[in-house]
Scaffold this motif. Sequence first.
Motif, PDB file in Angstrom:
ATOM      1  N   GLY A   1      -3.839  -3.323   0.357  1.00 33.81           N
ATOM      2  CA  GLY A   1      -4.310  -2.291   1.053  1.00 33.81           C
ATOM      3  C   GLY A   1      -5.500  -1.631  -0.413  1.00 33.81           C
ATOM      4  N   GLY A   2      -5.622  -0.078  -0.373  1.00 35.00           N
ATOM      5  CA  GLY A   2      -7.047  -0.110  -1.374  1.00 35.00           C
ATOM      6  C   GLY A   2      -6.518  -0.477  -3.097  1.00 35.00           C
ATOM      7  N   HIS A   3      -5.268  -0.220  -3.311  1.00 30.01           N
ATOM      8  CA  HIS A   3      -5.396  -1.023  -5.105  1.00 30.01           C
ATOM      9  C   HIS A   3      -5.488  -2.156  -5.238  1.00 30.01           C
TER      10      HIS A   3
ATOM     11  N   CYS B   1     -15.676  16.600  -2.279  1.00 36.12           N
ATOM     12  CA  CYS B   1     -14.912  15.241  -1.974  1.00 36.12           C
ATOM     13  C   CYS B   1     -13.868  15.565  -0.680  1.00 36.12           C
ATOM     14  N   TYR B   2     -13.456  14.257  -0.516  1.00 34.30           N
ATOM     15  CA  TYR B   2     -12.286  14.052   0.759  1.00 34.30           C
ATOM     16  C   TYR B   2     -11.027  13.757  -0.254  1.00 34.30           C
ATOM     17  N   ALA B   3      -9.871  14.387  -0.350  1.00 35.50           N
ATOM     18  CA  ALA B   3      -8.964  14.270  -1.945  1.00 35.50           C
ATOM     19  C   ALA B   3      -8.016  13.607  -0.870  1.00 35.50           C
ATOM     20  N   GLN B   4      -6.842  12.387   0.184  1.00 37.20           N
ATOM     21  CA  GLN B   4      -5.765  12.618   0.823  1.00 37.20           C
ATOM     22  C   GLN B   4      -5.100  11.635   0.329  1.00 37.20           C
ATOM     23  N   THR B   5      -5.519  10.114   0.333  1.00 35.00           N
ATOM     24  CA  THR B   5      -4.676   9.051  -0.787  1.00 35.00           C
ATOM     25  C   THR B   5      -4.262   9.766  -1.876  1.00 35.00           C
ATOM     26  N   GLU B   6      -3.452   8.858  -1.622  1.00 33.45           N
ATOM     27  CA  GLU B   6      -2.367   9.433  -3.460  1.00 33.45           C
ATOM     28  C   GLU B   6      -2.239   7.955  -4.035  1.00 33.45           C
TER      29      GLU B   6
ATOM     30  N   THR C   1       4.098  -8.288  10.105  1.00 36.74           N
ATOM     31  CA  THR C   1       2.283  -8.399  10.572  1.00 36.74           C
ATOM     32  C   THR C   1       1.956  -8.963   9.063  1.00 36.74           C
ATOM     33  N   GLN C   2       2.411  -8.664   8.105  1.00 34.66           N
ATOM     34  CA  GLN C   2       1.498  -8.403   6.776  1.00 34.66           C
ATOM     35  C   GLN C   2       2.908  -9.934   6.898  1.00 34.66           C
ATOM     36  N   GLN C   3       4.306 -10.015   6.942  1.00 38.05           N
ATOM     37  CA  GLN C   3       4.410 -12.062   6.608  1.00 38.05           C
ATOM     38  C   GLN C   3       3.907 -12.745   7.505  1.00 38.05           C
TER      39      GLN C   3
ATOM     40  N   GLY D   1      -8.726   3.658   7.458  1.00 37.31           N
ATOM     41  CA  GLY D   1      -7.699   2.939   8.248  1.00 37.31           C
ATOM     42  C   GLY D   1      -7.579   1.488   7.810  1.00 37.31           C
ATOM     43  N   ASP D   2      -6.538   0.937   7.104  1.00 37.59           N
ATOM     44  CA  ASP D   2      -6.292  -0.352   7.109  1.00 37.59           C
ATOM     45  C   ASP D   2      -5.714  -1.065   8.401  1.00 37.59           C
ATOM     46  N   ASN D   3      -7.181  -2.138   8.722  1.00 35.19           N
ATOM     47  CA  ASN D   3      -7.477  -2.704   9.776  1.00 35.19           C
ATOM     48  C   ASN D   3      -6.393  -3.003  10.899  1.00 35.19           C
TER      49      ASN D   3
ATOM     50  N   GLY E   1      -0.922   5.973   1.549  1.00 36.71           N
ATOM     51  CA  GLY E   1      -2.674   5.429   1.781  1.00 36.71           C
ATOM     52  C   GLY E   1      -2.569   5.369   3.279  1.00 36.71           C
ATOM     53  N   SER E   2      -1.746   4.963   4.095  1.00 38.24           N
ATOM     54  CA  SER E   2      -2.022   4.801   4.927  1.00 38.24           C
ATOM     55  C   SER E   2      -1.156   5.692   5.801  1.00 38.24           C
ATOM     56  N   ASN E   3       0.408   5.761   5.842  1.00 36.50           N
ATOM     57  CA  ASN E   3       0.825   6.732   6.123  1.00 36.50           C
ATOM     58  C   ASN E   3       0.440   8.209   5.223  1.00 36.50           C
TER      59      ASN E   3
ATOM     60  N   VAL F   1       6.765  -4.034  -3.750  1.00 36.34           N
ATOM     61  CA  VAL F   1       7.376  -2.701  -4.404  1.00 36.34           C
ATOM     62  C   VAL F   1       6.424  -1.739  -3.465  1.00 36.34           C
ATOM     63  N   ARG F   2       5.450  -2.164  -2.578  1.00 34.00           N
ATOM     64  CA  ARG F   2       4.646  -0.979  -1.875  1.00 34.00           C
ATOM     65  C   ARG F   2       5.501  -0.274  -0.267  1.00 34.00           C
ATOM     66  N   ARG F   3       5.882   0.745  -0.406  1.00 31.27           N
ATOM     67  CA  ARG F   3       6.659   1.125   0.685  1.00 31.27           C
ATOM     68  C   ARG F   3       5.519   2.399   1.076  1.00 31.27           C
TER      69      ARG F   3
HETATM   70  C1  LIG Z   1     -13.673   1.778  -2.146  1.00 30.50           C
HETATM   71  C2  LIG Z   1     -12.162   3.097  -2.047  1.00 30.50           C
HETATM   72  C3  LIG Z   1     -12.473   4.058  -1.068  1.00 30.50           C
HETATM   73  C4  LIG Z   1     -11.603   5.006  -1.169  1.00 30.50           C
HETATM   74  N1  LIG Z   1     -12.647   6.589  -0.937  1.00 30.50           N
HETATM   75  C5  LIG Z   1     -11.582   7.360  -0.465  1.00 30.50           C
HETATM   76  C6  LIG Z   1     -11.148   8.723  -0.554  1.00 30.50           C
HETATM   77  O1  LIG Z   1     -13.163   9.148  -1.198  1.00 30.50           O
HETATM   78  N2  LIG Z   1     -10.290   9.620   0.031  1.00 30.50           N
HETATM   79  C7  LIG Z   1      -9.194   9.115   0.158  1.00 30.50           C
HETATM   80  O2  LIG Z   1      -8.362  10.325   0.171  1.00 30.50           O
HETATM   81  N3  LIG Z   1      -9.025   7.810  -0.269  1.00 30.50           N
HETATM   82  C8  LIG Z   1      -9.953   7.268  -0.346  1.00 30.50           C
HETATM   83  N4  LIG Z   1      -9.551   5.682  -0.115  1.00 30.50           N
HETATM   84  C9  LIG Z   1      -8.070   5.521  -0.072  1.00 30.50           C
HETATM   85  C10 LIG Z   1      -8.059   5.013   1.666  1.00 30.50           C
HETATM   86  O3  LIG Z   1      -8.258   5.622   2.679  1.00 30.50           O
HETATM   87  C11 LIG Z   1      -6.616   3.713   1.439  1.00 30.50           C
HETATM   88  O4  LIG Z   1      -6.352   2.779   0.515  1.00 30.50           O
HETATM   89  C12 LIG Z   1      -6.630   2.892   2.388  1.00 30.50           C
HETATM   90  O5  LIG Z   1      -5.797   4.390   4.132  1.00 30.50           O
HETATM   91  C13 LIG Z   1      -5.350   2.005   3.113  1.00 30.50           C
HETATM   92  O6  LIG Z   1      -4.078   2.851   2.680  1.00 30.50           O
HETATM   93  P1  LIG Z   1      -3.053   1.972   1.279  1.00 30.50           P
HETATM   94  O7  LIG Z   1      -3.993   1.636   0.252  1.00 30.50           O
HETATM   95  O8  LIG Z   1      -1.825   2.340   1.173  1.00 30.50           O
HETATM   96  O9  LIG Z   1      -2.305   1.130   2.166  1.00 30.50           O
HETATM   97  P2  LIG Z   1      -1.387   0.184   2.284  1.00 30.50           P
HETATM   98  O10 LIG Z   1      -1.316   1.259   3.550  1.00 30.50           O
HETATM   99  O11 LIG Z   1      -0.308   0.162   0.538  1.00 30.50           O
HETATM  100  O12 LIG Z   1      -1.550  -1.383   3.235  1.00 30.50           O
HETATM  101  C14 LIG Z   1      -0.673  -2.295   2.602  1.00 30.50           C
HETATM  102  C15 LIG Z   1      -0.022  -3.407   3.368  1.00 30.50           C
HETATM  103  O13 LIG Z   1       0.519  -2.907   3.976  1.00 30.50           O
HETATM  104  C16 LIG Z   1       0.186  -3.282   4.772  1.00 30.50           C
HETATM  105  N5  LIG Z   1       0.818  -2.102   6.213  1.00 30.50           N
HETATM  106  C17 LIG Z   1       1.210  -0.261   5.957  1.00 30.50           C
HETATM  107  N6  LIG Z   1       2.006   0.225   7.013  1.00 30.50           N
HETATM  108  C18 LIG Z   1       1.951  -0.663   7.821  1.00 30.50           C
HETATM  109  C19 LIG Z   1       2.569  -0.882   8.932  1.00 30.50           C
HETATM  110  N7  LIG Z   1       3.040   0.534   9.360  1.00 30.50           N
HETATM  111  N8  LIG Z   1       2.814  -2.572   9.655  1.00 30.50           N
HETATM  112  C20 LIG Z   1       2.198  -2.833   8.953  1.00 30.50           C
HETATM  113  N9  LIG Z   1       1.836  -3.173   8.200  1.00 30.50           N
HETATM  114  C21 LIG Z   1       0.843  -2.030   7.464  1.00 30.50           C
HETATM  115  C22 LIG Z   1      -1.504  -3.424   5.396  1.00 30.50           C
HETATM  116  O14 LIG Z   1      -1.851  -3.438   6.237  1.00 30.50           O
HETATM  117  C23 LIG Z   1      -1.709  -3.578   4.242  1.00 30.50           C
HETATM  118  O15 LIG Z   1      -1.815  -4.830   4.413  1.00 30.50           O
HETATM  119  C24 LIG Z   1     -10.758   4.517  -0.792  1.00 30.50           C
HETATM  120  C25 LIG Z   1      -9.792   3.236  -0.684  1.00 30.50           C
HETATM  121  C26 LIG Z   1     -11.067   2.261  -1.357  1.00 30.50           C
HETATM  122  C27 LIG Z   1     -10.450   1.124  -1.874  1.00 30.50           C
END
Ligand SMILES: Cc1cc2nc3c(=O)[nH]c(=O)nc-3n(C[C@H](O)[C@H](O)[C@H](O)COP(=O)(O)OP(=O)(O)OC[C@H]3O[C@@H](n4cnc5c(N)ncnc54)[C@H](O)[C@@H]3O)c2cc1C
Lengths: 666, 666
Positions: free
Chosen positions: A402-404, B136-141, A331-333, B427-429, B145-147, A311-313
Motif C-alpha cells: 500500500g502507501g507505506h 491539504c486533504y488529511a484523510q489517511t492515517e 487477492t493479496q495471497q 483507492g488501492d487498485n 488508508g483503504s479503510n 502486521v497490516r490490518r
Molecule cells: C504519494 C502518495 C500521496 C498520498 N496523498 C494523500 C493525501 O494527500 N491525503 C490523504 O489522505 N492520503 C494520501 N495518500 C494515502 C493513500 O490514499 C493511501 O495510501 C491509499 O488509500 C492506500 O491505502 P493504504 O496505504 O492503507 O493501503 P492498504 O489498505 O494498507 O493496502 C495494503 C495491501 O492490502 C490490500 N488490501 C487492503 N484492503 C483490502 C481488502 N479489503 N481486500 C483485499 N485487499 C486489501 C491492498 O490491496 C494492498 O495490497 C497518499 C499516498 C501516497 C503513496
Amino acid sequence: MEGAAVDHLAHERSRAQFDVEAMKIAWAGSKHAVDVADRMARLVASDPVFKKDNRMMLGRKELFKNTLRKAAHAWKRINELRLTEEEASMLRIFVDEPGYVDLHWGMFVPAIKGQGTDEQQKKWLPLAYRMQIIGCYAQTELGHGSNVQGLETTATFDPKTDEFIIHSPTLTSSKWWPGGLGKISTHAVVYARLITDGKDHGINGFIVQLRSLDDHSPLPGIVVGDIGTKFGNGAYNTMDNGVLRFDHVRIPRNQMLMRVSQVTREGKFVQSDVPRQLLYGTMVYVRQTIVSDASKALSRAVCIAVRYSAVRRQFGSQDGSPETQVIDYKTQQSRLFPLLASAYAFRFVGEWLKWLYRDVTERLQANDFSTLPEAHACTAGLKSLTTSVTADGIEECRKLCGGHGYLCSSGLPELFAVYVPACTYEGDNVVLLLQVARFLMKTVSQLGSGKKPVGTTAYMGSVQHLLQSKCDVLTAEDWLKPSVILEAFEARAIRLAVNCAKNISKFPSQEEGFSELSADLVEVAIAHCQLIIVSKFIDKVKEDIQGHGVKELLQILCNVYALSLVHKHLGDFVSTGYITPRQGALANEQLRFLYAQVRPNAVALVDAFNYTDHYLGSILGRFDGNVYPKLYEEAWKDPLNDTVVPDGYHEYIRPLLKQKFTVSRM
Amino acid sequence: MEGAAVDHLAHERSRAQFDVEAMKIAWAGSKHAVDVADRMARLVASDPVFKKDNRMMLGRKELFKNTLRKAAHAWKRINELRLTEEEASMLRIFVDEPGYVDLHWGMFVPAIKGQGTDEQQKKWLPLAYRMQIIGCYAQTELGHGSNVQGLETTATFDPKTDEFIIHSPTLTSSKWWPGGLGKISTHAVVYARLITDGKDHGINGFIVQLRSLDDHSPLPGIVVGDIGTKFGNGAYNTMDNGVLRFDHVRIPRNQMLMRVSQVTREGKFVQSDVPRQLLYGTMVYVRQTIVSDASKALSRAVCIAVRYSAVRRQFGSQDGSPETQVIDYKTQQSRLFPLLASAYAFRFVGEWLKWLYRDVTERLQANDFSTLPEAHACTAGLKSLTTSVTADGIEECRKLCGGHGYLCSSGLPELFAVYVPACTYEGDNVVLLLQVARFLMKTVSQLGSGKKPVGTTAYMGSVQHLLQSKCDVLTAEDWLKPSVILEAFEARAIRLAVNCAKNISKFPSQEEGFSELSADLVEVAIAHCQLIIVSKFIDKVKEDIQGHGVKELLQILCNVYALSLVHKHLGDFVSTGYITPRQGALANEQLRFLYAQVRPNAVALVDAFNYTDHYLGSILGRFDGNVYPKLYEEAWKDPLNDTVVPDGYHEYIRPLLKQKFTVSRM
Ligand SMILES: Cc1cc2nc3c(=O)[nH]c(=O)nc-3n(C[C@H](O)[C@H](O)[C@H](O)COP(=O)(O)OP(=O)(O)OC[C@H]3O[C@@H](n4cnc5c(N)ncnc54)[C@H](O)[C@@H]3O)c2cc1C
Ligand SMILES: Cc1cc2nc3c(=O)[nH]c(=O)nc-3n(C[C@H](O)[C@H](O)[C@H](O)COP(=O)(O)OP(=O)(O)OC[C@H]3O[C@@H](n4cnc5c(N)ncnc54)[C@H](O)[C@@H]3O)c2cc1C
C-alpha cells in the motif's frame, strides 16, 4: 534478532507447521552455509561503518565517498580476520552496496582468468588479488551494448614499437557504462577491434592502465568520468559507471589478452589451439551468479511484503475485534504467494546451475563441447526469466504494501531501483530469449535426424508422445502429482515450439520467418525456461530433505509455482490442446487450496531466508513487526524536518499568503 | 521545436501517412486545446525558473525549496498574465513537479466545494482561491488508508464551548501521507470520527487551521512534519507528504463540513436533506482526472521509447550499411506498439469520462441517482486499470531503451517513480477492482429480474445471446471488424462474470464465496474494464474525424489495442469457449500486420502528443533525436565529475593500492 523486546509476529511464528531451522539449511544449501552467512551478516550489521539507512539522504558525492569508505573497511576486516574467500564474498553481499569492488572481483579478475595466457595471469592476478591495481570491465560503448561485434574502439598494432594503439574514433565509440570506471579503476579490460596490418580481426580484450598509480590522474590520452545519476536514491548511484575515451593510447603488445588468439611480434594474427568455446565457461559462471542474485533480491522483497502483510490490518473488524490482516485476503495471497514460491524456485534452480557450471567446466577440460550450446541457451534463458520476474516481483511487493511501500524507509524502492538493470546488463533479456529460441528451433529441426536432444532439452526426445497426449486431470487433487505438472509444462513447451517452427517454415526464408515471428519465439523460450525451473524444483523436492515438515512445505511451494504459471499462461496450455478449460479451472481451484496451506506458514517461510534487519533495510519488513512506531521515528530524521518552518517559507510562501489582491477575477 | 539544427528523425517524420497537425487536434480534443497547450508549454519551457533537468542532483531541502520557488513563480505568472483557469491548470501541468499546490487546488478546494454548506463555501473558498490560506486533504492515517471507516482521529463536540476537540488518541491515528501537509499547508480538511454526547457518528470532514498565518509555526496542540524520502530522485520528493498529530485541538463548530450532516448548537447530529450520493460526484471528477493523467504519463514514456528506438541501431549491418533501427525488431514492436495504442485508448476513455462526469452532475441536480452505482464502478475500474497499465508501461518503455534508459537523463526513472503511487492513492487498485466486481456480481444477479443494466453494463442485457454465440472469425482480416472485436470482449466479460457468480453460489454464503474467489473476481473486473475502453475507442473512431489519414491510423491503433489484449488474455477468450485456438492464432497474425502498419507512423504518432523537450525531460526522447552528443554532454554535469580525482581517494583508495602485504594467503 535485534532487540527481542517485542515480537508482533510471534503468533504467526508459532503457527508454522515446519522446522524453520531445517528450512534455513534447505534454503542456504548446507548447515555450513547457514553458519557462514549468519556470522558474516552479524559482523556487518554490528559495524557502524556499514550503516546504510542514511543512504537516501546523501548527495551523490557523499554517497559515493561513503561507499569507498565501506569498501576499504570491508577489505580491512577481510584481511584482519583472515576471512576465507567464501566468507569474504558473503561479507561483501551483506555490505549490500554496489561498488567498484563488484566489477573488480566479478568481471576484471574473471576476464583475465578466462582470457589471459598463463603468463598474463601470473603477472596480473596477484596485483589484482592484492588490490594493488583496481580493474573494471570496459566493453559497452555509447553506441553499442547488445551488439558486441559492433564496438568501434580500435586497437591497432604498431609493429615499429611492438605496441597497440587504443583509440576512440567516434563519439559513439566512447566506453559508456562500465562500473568502477568513472572514478576509481586504475586498469580496465578494454574490448576493441583488433587491427593488424590494416586488417580487422574483430573484438578482443586488452588490459589498459587508465590512471596513475601515484596520484590517480588519468594517463595521457585518456578522458574518463562518471556518466551521471541513475535510477533511484542510493541504489546504483554508489557506483561510478563511467565514460572513457582514448586518444591514441599506447600499450605493450603483451597486454592483449591472448589465450585464444594472439598477435606475434611481427604483427601476425594467429588463433591459439585453445578452443574459443572455453570463453563460454565464464559466461555460464556469471549468469549463474545472476540467477542466484535474483533469488536473493526477490526473497528480500517477499520477506518484507509477507511480514508487513501480516502486521497490516485493514477492514473486517466485527464488534471491536481487530481488523483482518491483509495477508488473509485472497487477492493479496494470489499476488504474494506465487512470488514467495518463485523465490524458492529461483534459489533451487540457481543451485542447480552451480552444478551445471562444474559439469561444463569438467567437460571443457576433457575437450567435450557437446553440451555447451544447451548449457549456453539454458543459462541465457534462466538469466532472462529470473531477472524479469524478480524486477516485476519487487515492484509488486511494493504495491502489496500500500502507501507505506512508497516510502524509502520501506526498503522496496531502493531494492527495485538497484535491481532492475539486471534485466539489461549481461545481455538484454529479450535478446537473450531470442538466442534461446534460436537454439530451440534448431533442436526442433533436428528432432527427426537421430541427434538426441540433451540436458534440459531431453524432453524434446519424446516429441511424438507430447504432441499427442492429453492431460488426464479429473479432479483438483490430480494437479498435485509432479508427473502431471511436468508433462503439462513439457507438452506446452514443445507444442509452442513445434507450432512456431511450422509457422516459420511458411516464410520464404528461415531468417525472415524467424524475425517476423520473433515475438512468438520469445514466448516459446519462456515456456521452455519455465519448464526447466519447474522440473528442477520437482527434482529438489525429491531429494532427501531433513526436518519436520520441510519437504511438505517445499512440495506445496513447488505446486504453487507451477500452478500459478498454468493459470497465468492458460492461453498456452489450452490453445495448444493439452489441457481443457475445465482442467484449467481445476488448476485454479487447487491453487486456492494451496494458498490456504501456505498462509499459516508464510511468515516462517520468509524467516527461513535468515535475513538480518540490516540486510533487509526495511521498516515494514522488521523481524519484530514493530512497524508503526519505527516508521514514525524514522520520519523525523528527514532533512526537511531539521527546522519547523521550512527553508523557502519567507521567500515563497509568506508573500503568497500576505498578498493583496486587486485582480478583478479573484 | 527547440533548435532545428539537426533532425535525426526527419526521415521518420517524412514517412508518416497521416496529417500530424490534425492528429494533434484529435489527441488534444480541439484546435483550441492544442493552442492553449502549445502556448503554456512554451511559456514554461522558456522560463529559466522552471528548469527541471537539475532535479536529480539536488538534496531534499534544495529540491523542496526549488519547488516552492516554482510554485510561487507560477502563481505570479498566472496573475500577471491574467490566465484563464484552463490556461492556469495547463501551466501547472507543464511545470511538471508535484507540489503542495496540487492538493490545494485538487483536493482541498473540491472538498470544501463538495462537502461545505453554501455559507462555508462563501467563507473559505475566496481565501483559498486567493491562496491567502493553503490547504491539504488529511484523510489517511498511519494505521488506515483503504479503510476510511476505520480512521481513529476523533472530533468530539463540546457543547459547553460550541467547539469540536480534534484529537489523535493513538500512534496509528497520526495523519500520514497528506501532500502539502508536512511543511506548507496552513489549513487542512481533516477527516475524523464525529462524536457527540458519547456517540460515534462515523467519519466527517473538518476544516482545521494548522499553522499560524503570521509566522507559519504550528498552532498549539499540533505536531506536524514531513514523513521522509520517497521513491526516486526528484519525483515525489518535491512534495511534503506529512504527518500530523492533534492534542485536543479546538475548532469552532462551524468548521465541520456540514453539507450532508450537521451538528446543532445543542450537539444534536442531524442529516441534512442533501443526499449523501452527492459526494460521489467529486469522486467521479477526481478519478476522471487520474485517467487523464494516466494517458499523459504513458504517452510521455511511449514518446521517449519510440523516438529512441528509431534512433538506436543495433545489429544487422550488412557490408557497412547502417545497423537495424531497434524499432524494426518485431519484439520491440510487440512490446511498444500496444503501449502506444493504450496511450491513445486511455486518452479517449478519459475524454469520455469528462462527459460521464457532466452527465452524472446533471442527473444529480435532477435528483436522479439511478446511474450512480454504474458510474462509480466504471470510474473506479478505469482508474485502477489505466494506472496499473501505465505504471508497468513506463517501466517497460525504460527497458525498451536498453542500458541508457537506466540513466536519470533518460527521464524514465523519474517518470516511473513519480507515477507509481497513482496505483495506490485515491483507492488501492485491487480494492477498487473488488468494488467493481461486487457491482458486477450484483448486476448479474439481477439480470433475470427485469432490471435493465445501464451505461457500461448495458451489454449484459444481451446475456443470453452472449453466452451462446461463437466468434465467427475465419480469416485474420475478420478481426478488423469492430463488431467482431466488441462482441468478443462482451462475451468474454459476461462469461467470466457469470461463471464467477455460479462459483460463488456454491459457497455456504455469498460473502464467503466472494472472499474465497476474490482473485477471480479481480479478473472479471479487469475484463469488464477492458471492454469499456475498447468500446469507447471504437466509438471514438466512428466519430467524424478530420485530417488526412487520421481516422485510419486511429482505427489501426484501436485494433492494436484490442487484439493485443486478446493475445494477452487468450486464456480467458478460449477457455470461456467464445473463440477457438485457431481464431486466437488469427488474431495474433493480424496483430503482426497491424504492427507493420503502425511502424512507419510511429514517430509521427508520438509527435502528435505535442510535448516539448522541456516537458518530456528526456535526452533519449529529444525531438531532434540528437541523443549521443547530448548524453555525453550531460554526463559531465554530474557532481562526481566536479573533480578529476574523487573525494575519498586519499582516505580510501590510495592506502589500498599502496598497502604492503605480509598476509601469507595472498
Ligand atoms: C504519494 C502518495 C500521496 C498520498 N496523498 C494523500 C493525501 O494527500 N491525503 C490523504 O489522505 N492520503 C494520501 N495518500 C494515502 C493513500 O490514499 C493511501 O495510501 C491509499 O488509500 C492506500 O491505502 P493504504 O496505504 O492503507 O493501503 P492498504 O489498505 O494498507 O493496502 C495494503 C495491501 O492490502 C490490500 N488490501 C487492503 N484492503 C483490502 C481488502 N479489503 N481486500 C483485499 N485487499 C486489501 C491492498 O490491496 C494492498 O495490497 C497518499 C499516498 C501516497 C503513496
Ligand atoms: C547498471 C548497469 C551496469 C553496467 N555495467 C557494465 C559494465 O560494467 N561493463 C560493460 O561493458 N557494460 C556495462 N553495462 C552495459 C550493459 O551491458 C548494456 O547496457 C547491455 O548489454 C544492453 O545493451 P544496450 O544498452 O546496448 O541495449 P540495446 O541493445 O540498445 O537495447 C535497446 C532495445 O533494443 C532491443 N534489441 C537490441 N538488439 C535486438 C535484436 N537483435 N533483436 C531484438 N531486439 C533487440 C532490446 O531488446 C532493447 O529493447 C551496464 C549497464 C547498466 C545499466
